[in-house]
Design a protein around this motif. Structure first.
Motif, PDB file in Angstrom:
ATOM      1  N   GLY A 320      39.765  43.870  54.805  1.00 39.61           N
ATOM      2  CA  GLY A 320      39.709  43.399  56.172  1.00 39.61           C
ATOM      3  C   GLY A 320      40.943  43.545  57.020  1.00 39.61           C
ATOM      4  O   GLY A 320      40.883  43.364  58.225  1.00 39.61           O
ATOM      5  N   ASP A 321      42.092  43.864  56.440  1.00 38.50           N
ATOM      6  CA  ASP A 321      43.303  43.931  57.255  1.00 38.50           C
ATOM      7  C   ASP A 321      44.180  45.077  56.774  1.00 38.50           C
ATOM      8  O   ASP A 321      44.635  45.085  55.635  1.00 38.50           O
ATOM      9  CB  ASP A 321      44.070  42.612  57.179  1.00 38.50           C
ATOM     10  CG  ASP A 321      45.092  42.483  58.296  1.00 38.50           C
ATOM     11  OD1 ASP A 321      46.141  43.148  58.199  1.00 38.50           O
ATOM     12  OD2 ASP A 321      44.849  41.737  59.254  1.00 38.50           O
ATOM     13  N   SER A 322      44.415  46.044  57.649  1.00 34.73           N
ATOM     14  CA  SER A 322      45.188  47.233  57.259  1.00 34.73           C
ATOM     15  C   SER A 322      46.628  46.876  56.909  1.00 34.73           C
ATOM     16  O   SER A 322      47.308  47.654  56.230  1.00 34.73           O
ATOM     17  CB  SER A 322      45.179  48.262  58.397  1.00 34.73           C
ATOM     18  OG  SER A 322      45.725  47.701  59.586  1.00 34.73           O
ATOM     19  N   TYR A 323      47.095  45.696  57.348  1.00 31.92           N
ATOM     20  CA  TYR A 323      48.468  45.294  57.015  1.00 31.92           C
ATOM     21  C   TYR A 323      48.662  45.262  55.511  1.00 31.92           C
ATOM     22  O   TYR A 323      49.728  45.628  55.003  1.00 31.92           O
ATOM     23  CB  TYR A 323      48.751  43.909  57.613  1.00 31.92           C
ATOM     24  CG  TYR A 323      50.136  43.382  57.294  1.00 31.92           C
ATOM     25  CD1 TYR A 323      51.224  43.699  58.121  1.00 31.92           C
ATOM     26  CD2 TYR A 323      50.370  42.593  56.171  1.00 31.92           C
ATOM     27  CE1 TYR A 323      52.496  43.230  57.827  1.00 31.92           C
ATOM     28  CE2 TYR A 323      51.629  42.120  55.864  1.00 31.92           C
ATOM     29  CZ  TYR A 323      52.698  42.444  56.702  1.00 31.92           C
ATOM     30  OH  TYR A 323      53.953  41.986  56.398  1.00 31.92           O
ATOM     31  N   VAL A 324      47.632  44.820  54.783  1.00 29.80           N
ATOM     32  CA  VAL A 324      47.758  44.696  53.335  1.00 29.80           C
ATOM     33  C   VAL A 324      47.981  46.063  52.694  1.00 29.80           C
ATOM     34  O   VAL A 324      48.904  46.249  51.902  1.00 29.80           O
ATOM     35  CB  VAL A 324      46.507  44.017  52.740  1.00 29.80           C
ATOM     36  CG1 VAL A 324      46.561  44.026  51.217  1.00 29.80           C
ATOM     37  CG2 VAL A 324      46.409  42.585  53.244  1.00 29.80           C
ATOM     38  N   THR A 325      47.137  47.024  53.015  1.00 28.91           N
ATOM     39  CA  THR A 325      47.274  48.344  52.385  1.00 28.91           C
ATOM     40  C   THR A 325      48.444  49.133  52.948  1.00 28.91           C
ATOM     41  O   THR A 325      49.057  49.923  52.237  1.00 28.91           O
ATOM     42  CB  THR A 325      45.974  49.144  52.561  1.00 28.91           C
ATOM     43  OG1 THR A 325      45.548  49.083  53.915  1.00 28.91           O
ATOM     44  CG2 THR A 325      44.882  48.607  51.663  1.00 28.91           C
ATOM     45  N   ASP A 326      48.768  48.921  54.215  1.00 25.99           N
ATOM     46  CA  ASP A 326      49.830  49.702  54.841  1.00 25.99           C
ATOM     47  C   ASP A 326      51.234  49.168  54.537  1.00 25.99           C
ATOM     48  O   ASP A 326      52.196  49.934  54.483  1.00 25.99           O
ATOM     49  CB  ASP A 326      49.646  49.740  56.365  1.00 25.99           C
ATOM     50  CG  ASP A 326      48.406  50.505  56.776  1.00 25.99           C
ATOM     51  OD1 ASP A 326      47.846  51.211  55.910  1.00 25.99           O
ATOM     52  OD2 ASP A 326      47.980  50.382  57.935  1.00 25.99           O
ATOM     53  N   ASN A 327      51.344  47.854  54.330  1.00 23.21           N
ATOM     54  CA  ASN A 327      52.673  47.262  54.210  1.00 23.21           C
ATOM     55  C   ASN A 327      52.925  46.502  52.909  1.00 23.21           C
ATOM     56  O   ASN A 327      54.075  46.221  52.585  1.00 23.21           O
ATOM     57  CB  ASN A 327      52.916  46.294  55.387  1.00 23.21           C
ATOM     58  CG  ASN A 327      52.873  46.985  56.728  1.00 23.21           C
ATOM     59  OD1 ASN A 327      53.827  47.647  57.114  1.00 23.21           O
ATOM     60  ND2 ASN A 327      51.762  46.847  57.434  1.00 23.21           N
ATOM     61  N   VAL A 328      51.886  46.157  52.193  1.00 25.19           N
ATOM     62  CA  VAL A 328      52.062  45.380  50.964  1.00 25.19           C
ATOM     63  C   VAL A 328      51.692  46.208  49.738  1.00 25.19           C
ATOM     64  O   VAL A 328      52.504  46.407  48.834  1.00 25.19           O
ATOM     65  CB  VAL A 328      51.220  44.084  51.005  1.00 25.19           C
ATOM     66  CG1 VAL A 328      51.459  43.275  49.735  1.00 25.19           C
ATOM     67  CG2 VAL A 328      51.580  43.254  52.240  1.00 25.19           C
ATOM     68  N   LEU A 329      50.471  46.708  49.720  1.00 24.42           N
ATOM     69  CA  LEU A 329      50.022  47.490  48.561  1.00 24.42           C
ATOM     70  C   LEU A 329      50.449  48.950  48.709  1.00 24.42           C
ATOM     71  O   LEU A 329      49.633  49.855  48.878  1.00 24.42           O
ATOM     72  CB  LEU A 329      48.499  47.396  48.422  1.00 24.42           C
ATOM     73  CG  LEU A 329      47.935  46.012  48.117  1.00 24.42           C
ATOM     74  CD1 LEU A 329      46.423  46.083  47.971  1.00 24.42           C
ATOM     75  CD2 LEU A 329      48.557  45.436  46.855  1.00 24.42           C
ATOM     76  N   VAL A 330      51.723  49.179  48.621  1.00 24.91           N
ATOM     77  CA  VAL A 330      52.251  50.542  48.745  1.00 24.91           C
ATOM     78  C   VAL A 330      52.864  50.948  47.418  1.00 24.91           C
ATOM     79  O   VAL A 330      53.268  50.123  46.598  1.00 24.91           O
ATOM     80  CB  VAL A 330      53.303  50.633  49.875  1.00 24.91           C
ATOM     81  CG1 VAL A 330      52.658  50.353  51.213  1.00 24.91           C
ATOM     82  CG2 VAL A 330      54.457  49.666  49.623  1.00 24.91           C
ATOM     83  N   ALA A 331      52.917  52.251  47.213  1.00 31.58           N
ATOM     84  CA  ALA A 331      53.468  52.771  45.964  1.00 31.58           C
ATOM     85  C   ALA A 331      54.904  52.289  45.792  1.00 31.58           C
ATOM     86  O   ALA A 331      55.708  52.316  46.729  1.00 31.58           O
ATOM     87  CB  ALA A 331      53.417  54.296  45.974  1.00 31.58           C
ATOM     88  N   GLY A 332      55.232  51.853  44.600  1.00 33.41           N
ATOM     89  CA  GLY A 332      56.573  51.376  44.313  1.00 33.41           C
ATOM     90  C   GLY A 332      56.713  49.880  44.360  1.00 33.41           C
ATOM     91  O   GLY A 332      57.667  49.320  43.808  1.00 33.41           O
ATOM     92  N   ASN A 333      55.771  49.183  45.028  1.00 36.31           N
ATOM     93  CA  ASN A 333      55.808  47.722  45.067  1.00 36.31           C
ATOM     94  C   ASN A 333      55.198  47.151  43.785  1.00 36.31           C
ATOM     95  O   ASN A 333      54.125  47.573  43.354  1.00 36.31           O
ATOM     96  CB  ASN A 333      55.018  47.190  46.273  1.00 36.31           C
ATOM     97  CG  ASN A 333      55.816  47.276  47.561  1.00 36.31           C
ATOM     98  OD1 ASN A 333      56.894  47.876  47.600  1.00 36.31           O
ATOM     99  ND2 ASN A 333      55.288  46.698  48.620  1.00 36.31           N
ATOM    100  N   ASP A 334      55.889  46.188  43.203  1.00 30.62           N
ATOM    101  CA  ASP A 334      55.380  45.586  41.971  1.00 30.62           C
ATOM    102  C   ASP A 334      54.005  44.971  42.164  1.00 30.62           C
ATOM    103  O   ASP A 334      53.158  45.013  41.267  1.00 30.62           O
ATOM    104  CB  ASP A 334      56.360  44.514  41.469  1.00 30.62           C
ATOM    105  CG  ASP A 334      57.653  45.115  40.940  1.00 30.62           C
ATOM    106  OD1 ASP A 334      57.667  46.323  40.639  1.00 30.62           O
ATOM    107  OD2 ASP A 334      58.649  44.370  40.845  1.00 30.62           O
TER     108      ASP A 334
END
Length: 511
Positions: A320-334
């Motif tokens: 529901g929110d692109s913020y999650v995939t664009d800013n949180v679930l990014v490659a390199g983030n634990d």
């Protein structure tokens, strides 16, 4: 202009034509959540039991039922007399009469609610909620109303005259036991359906229930959260209003993080509806610490009752929110690795609901960027998904198909998905083609479309022209021929075009 409360569905299909079928996916999850709550051994409406009164599970015999009903009618009459009495000890007389009625309404798995209502209990109980009444009287009255509201729809509606007073007694000046019992009664009313939820919202039930979420009072918060999840069900505006109330967001995060599993379960269901119904709520929650808290709960808990709403909330956030995939679930983030690992844990579960929910959530991650697709493709998830595609019940296989299909295509500026050949070759080599061919044979239109779309990817995308040979080996032509006289024109034309293009006119289907 789009309603700010509405919630689009994010999951990118393996082909753009699937988009219309997926638009309402997340809202559908909110609508069907009652079924999952039953599967999680939870009830939308709940009786309030008396620990001192044994529950007679064998009250089915007519004679025993008749005795209980007669006792209930007598109890209501005694309550009326107690209210009319104005002499010495009048208050205790009322409390004793209420307590006896409450005990009778708590005694059986199917309380004698109808007998109580026919005897005139409702006006009498409403009178017992009058302002200035002692807490003991209010508590016993609200308890009686709680169990009446847990009955049949027409019995629940009988509480309409008492609703304003029940709401009023959740105010800041009320004692916690009284406020909590009133919340329980209102939660049962809200659980009955949209009509009564509308009445409760119009009478101002949302604000006092939300205030009850704020303190660290386990039992009270648990009851309030359960009632709120019933109250905002299907109401985007109410969900938005709730998350905007001062302190509610912080309280949700605090209870989810620190509360016991029973409390966290009820709060997680509130999050399910917030993220399913309101863009505003989803955005606020996405920018908080909620995602990490949900992941931690998924990793540490084995409670099915808790895992279902936590996993659903996680999937809603990703969808529901692109913020999650664009800013949180990014490659390199634990946290990205943690999310995928948590979903893998649920895919491995023996519980059907967890498998389905985790596949749905993972399909939304797989619909993201090429980096998201690579992370999933390189994980243990792929081998588990391929196995589930062939061995699981139908509803799980359909969700799994979305994940695997989304791993094979990436978005482009032109709007037409770009094939990721490496992933396609790997998945076909892993044995997924037979599972997709089975979906083509499905009577479910969405599943058949998914199967046909994957066959198209194989036919046009496998190196060295191997696609037609692979599809034919899995009886894919026979599967597509079933659409020769299919009523769905889109699927009929799609199958016809694939056979004509890749197998020659000898296999063509009549359109």
């Amino acid at each position: 202009m789009a309603d700010e409360n509405s919630t689009p569905h994010k999951r990118g299909p393996i082909k753009s034509s699937v988009g219309s079928a997926a638009v309402q996916r997340r809202r559908d999850h909110a609508v069907t959540v009652r079924k999952e709550r039953r599967e999680a051994l939870m009830r939308t409406k709940r009786l309030c039991r008396d620990a001192d009164v044994p529950v007679d599970g064998d009250m089915a015999m007519d004679e025993e039922e008749s005795v209980l009903e007669d006792q209930t009618v007598k109890s209501v009459e005694e309550l009326k007399l107690a209210i009319a009495y104005q002499g010495k000890g009048a208050m205790q007389k009322r409390v004793n009469a209420l307590r006896e009625l409450r005990r009778l309404l708590s005694k059986s798995e199917y309380p004698p609610v109808e007998a109580a209502l026919k005897a005139g209990a409702m006006p009498t109980l409403a009178q017992c909620l009058s302002f200035g009444s002692p807490d003991e009287q209010l508590l016993e009255t609200a308890w009686c109303l709680t169990n009446i509201a847990a009955g049949k729809p027409e019995e629940t509606k009988a509480l309409l005259p008492a609703l304003p007073l029940l709401i009023a007694h959740m105010g800041e000046k009320s004692s916690l036991p009284v406020a909590e019992q009133c919340a329980w009664a209102l939660g049962n009313v809200a659980g009955e359906g949209e009509e009564l939820r509308d009445v409760l919202l119009s009478q101002g039930a949302l604000q006092p229930l939300a205030r009850m979420m704020l303190p660290n009072k386990g039992s009270t918060v648990r009851t309030a959260a359960w009632a709120l999840s019933n109250l905002i069900k299907g109401h985007a505006r109410a969900a938005t209003e709730l998350i905007r109330i001062d302190g509610v967001l912080d309280a949700i995060l605090r209870h989810l993080k620190r509360g016991d599993e029973e409390l966290a379960t009820e709060v997680a269901w509130v999050v399910v509806y917030l993220t399913a119904l309101s863009n505003v709520a989803t955005s606020m929650l996405a920018k908080s610490d909620l995602l990490q808290i949900l992941v931690d709960r998924l990793a540490s808990s084995n409670s099915l009752e808790l895992l279902i709403p936590v996993l659903r909330s996680l999937g809603n956030l990703v969808a529901g929110d692109s913020y999650v995939t664009d800013n949180v679930l990014v490659a390199g983030n634990d946290i990205t690795v943690s999310v995928i690992q948590a979903m893998i844990k649920c895919l491995r579960s023996e519980h059907r609901v967890l498998k389905k929910e985790s596949a749905w959530a993972l399909s939304n991650v797989a619909a993201g960027s090429i980096e998201h697709k690579k992370l999933i493709h390189s994980s243990e998830a792929v081998s588990i998904l391929i196995r589930l595609l062939s061995t699981s019940p139908f509803d799980i296989r359909k969700e799994v198909a979305y994940v695997l299909g989304n791993l094979c295509v990436s978005p482009s500026e032109s709007g037409r998905p770009v094939l990721i050949v490496e992933h396609l070759v790997s998945l076909v080599g892993g044995g997924c083609l037979s599972g997709f061919t089975d979906l083509v044979r499905s009577a479910d239109i969405e599943a058949a479309r998914l199967g046909l779309q994957f066959l198209e990817l194989v036919l046009r995308g496998m190196p060295n022209g191997e696609g037609p040979k692979l599809v034919e080996a899995e009886d894919g032509i026979e599967a597509m021929e079933r659409f020769q006289f299919h009523e769905n024109e889109e699927l009929r034309n799609m199958a016809n075009e694939l056979v004509d293009k890749y197998f020659g006119e000898d296999y063509g289907l009549d359109s």
